[in-house]
Design an enzyme around this catalytic site. Sequence first.
Site, short mmCIF file in Angstrom:
data_model
loop_
_atom_site.label_atom_id
_atom_site.label_comp_id
_atom_site.label_asym_id
_atom_site.label_seq_id
_atom_site.Cartn_x
_atom_site.Cartn_y
_atom_site.Cartn_z
N SER A 136 0.87 -1.17 0.00
CA SER A 136 0.00 0.00 0.00
C SER A 136 0.91 1.23 0.00
CB SER A 136 -0.88 -0.02 1.25
OG SER A 136 -1.64 1.15 1.34
N LYS A 162 -1.10 -1.10 -4.43
CA LYS A 162 -2.27 -0.29 -4.05
C LYS A 162 -1.80 1.14 -3.86
CE LYS A 162 -4.70 0.08 0.35
NZ LYS A 162 -5.35 -0.74 1.41
N LYS A 164 -2.97 5.08 -2.72
CA LYS A 164 -3.99 5.85 -2.03
C LYS A 164 -4.44 6.99 -2.94
CE LYS A 164 -4.08 3.81 2.07
NZ LYS A 164 -5.30 3.26 2.67
N ASP A 189 -7.18 2.99 -3.17
CA ASP A 189 -7.92 3.04 -1.89
C ASP A 189 -8.21 4.49 -1.54
OD1 ASP A 189 -8.98 2.71 0.64
OD2 ASP A 189 -7.23 1.71 1.50
N GLU A 214 -11.10 0.65 -3.38
CA GLU A 214 -11.40 0.33 -1.99
C GLU A 214 -12.07 1.50 -1.28
OE1 GLU A 214 -7.88 -1.18 -0.08
OE2 GLU A 214 -8.75 -1.09 1.92
N ASP A 239 -13.83 -1.87 3.10
CA ASP A 239 -12.90 -1.95 4.22
C ASP A 239 -13.61 -1.38 5.46
OD1 ASP A 239 -10.87 -1.51 6.10
OD2 ASP A 239 -9.52 -0.45 4.78
N LYS A 263 -9.66 -6.97 8.11
CA LYS A 263 -8.63 -6.54 9.07
C LYS A 263 -9.00 -7.07 10.45
CE LYS A 263 -7.31 -2.25 6.73
NZ LYS A 263 -7.54 -0.80 6.67
N GLY A 291 -3.96 -4.09 6.12
CA GLY A 291 -2.93 -3.75 7.10
C GLY A 291 -3.24 -2.42 7.75
O1 OSB Z 1 -7.25 1.73 4.49
O2 OSB Z 1 -6.05 0.03 4.27
C1 OSB Z 1 -6.22 1.13 4.76
C2 OSB Z 1 -3.14 2.20 6.77
C3 OSB Z 1 -3.74 2.86 7.82
C4 OSB Z 1 -5.11 3.01 7.84
C5 OSB Z 1 -5.88 2.46 6.81
C6 OSB Z 1 -5.30 1.76 5.77
C7 OSB Z 1 -3.89 1.67 5.74
C8 OSB Z 1 -3.17 1.04 4.65
C9 OSB Z 1 -1.78 0.56 4.96
O3 OSB Z 1 -3.57 0.98 3.50
C10 OSB Z 1 -1.64 -0.91 4.89
C11 OSB Z 1 -0.30 -1.31 5.44
O4 OSB Z 1 0.66 -1.26 4.69
O5 OSB Z 1 -0.22 -1.67 6.64
MG MG Z 2 -8.40 0.61 3.15
#
Ligand code: OSB
Ligand code: MG
Length: 369
Positions: A136, A162, A164, A189, A214, A239, A263, A291
Amino acid sequence: MKIERIALHQIRMPLVHFFETSFSRTYSRDIILVEVTSEGITGWGEVTAGENPFYNEEWTDSAWLILKNYAGPRVLGRELDSPEDVYPLTAHIRGHNMARGGLEVAVWDLEARRNNVPLWKQIGGGARREIPCGVSIGIQDSVEQLLEKIQHELDAGYQRIKMKIKPGWDVDVVRQVRERFPAIKLMADANSAYTLADIDHLKKLDDFYLMMIEQPLSHDDIIDHAVLQSKLQTPICLDECLRDAHQAEQAIRLKACGIINIKLGRVGGFREAKRLHDVAQAAGIPVWCGGMLEAGIGRAHNVALASLPNFVLPGDVSASKRYWKRDIIRPEVETTPHGTIELRDAPGFGYDLDTDYIRSIAVREDVVS
Ligand code: OSB
Ligand code: MG
């Protein structure tokens, strides 16, 4: 098993690189570790709440109080038949799944150690010996930086990227990524940054054959996601808004998503994560493991979770060194050159704790009474 002691440790760990989502930029994590003891054996869990109530309503300080004053006292001294008992014992608490989940996963780790089996076996996993991994990548200061980061992660072997997105960092940026990397598995995402008023804008993302988008809409919405999904070719992955198996079942019934991110913290631990996994599997909906910028304990728990059969898509579970100069476990979580993490056979979550290091970065400690 009787839980005789519950200790809380809050540690502070700076990230190697800041991580930016549509809701905030994080430079350093404050993480609560939960230590549970029974008959001289100890299990460990990690609370995945962020430092602020921006991903969901929880944050480190709220989780501390929930654990100390509500979840901890409900489990301390109780005779448990199985770790499955922890979720219902704390269900009187509304919300706060991450705090509840940090305790629940610690009891699963404890039970695995009592049985001298790896955690993945204790939860009924082991469908695969290697977990496929994606990364991510947060919002960057420039598109050039993003392209460089993606190249770096592809060179490391990661199987999907992924990125953001948020208003102002979406369609144009995704287009440039696609032009540079036409064949990679790519997804976006949004962390709830859009509304149904953005339908026409979001539809432009269909041009880039993303694996999924996402949580584009509100953190607590399912119905609008169903409307959006009916207008988009790209599968929606939920999510934030799926906090238990029942909500997942409702989302599937409404056709609000084609894919689900699971999660552990968001759903309150392994028991509910497994139920959600089963609901999705029965409906033919693939899942993957999300994550929350975890340290080593949470990361290792995610690896165990991702060994369940329906985790067929690469997750956001990646190597410790992407986040930390030094992780709290030995060895650190590492990936193979083909972008997987191998299951380990040691009892419990499978790695050794670096307790000296944990002590040195602890900012508060307490025991539940
Ligand atoms: O939306 O998946 C998410 C990190 C913090 C809060 C929300 C998210 C995330 C990530 C990071 O996308 C995932 C990771 O590398 O741990
Ligand atoms: Mg997410």
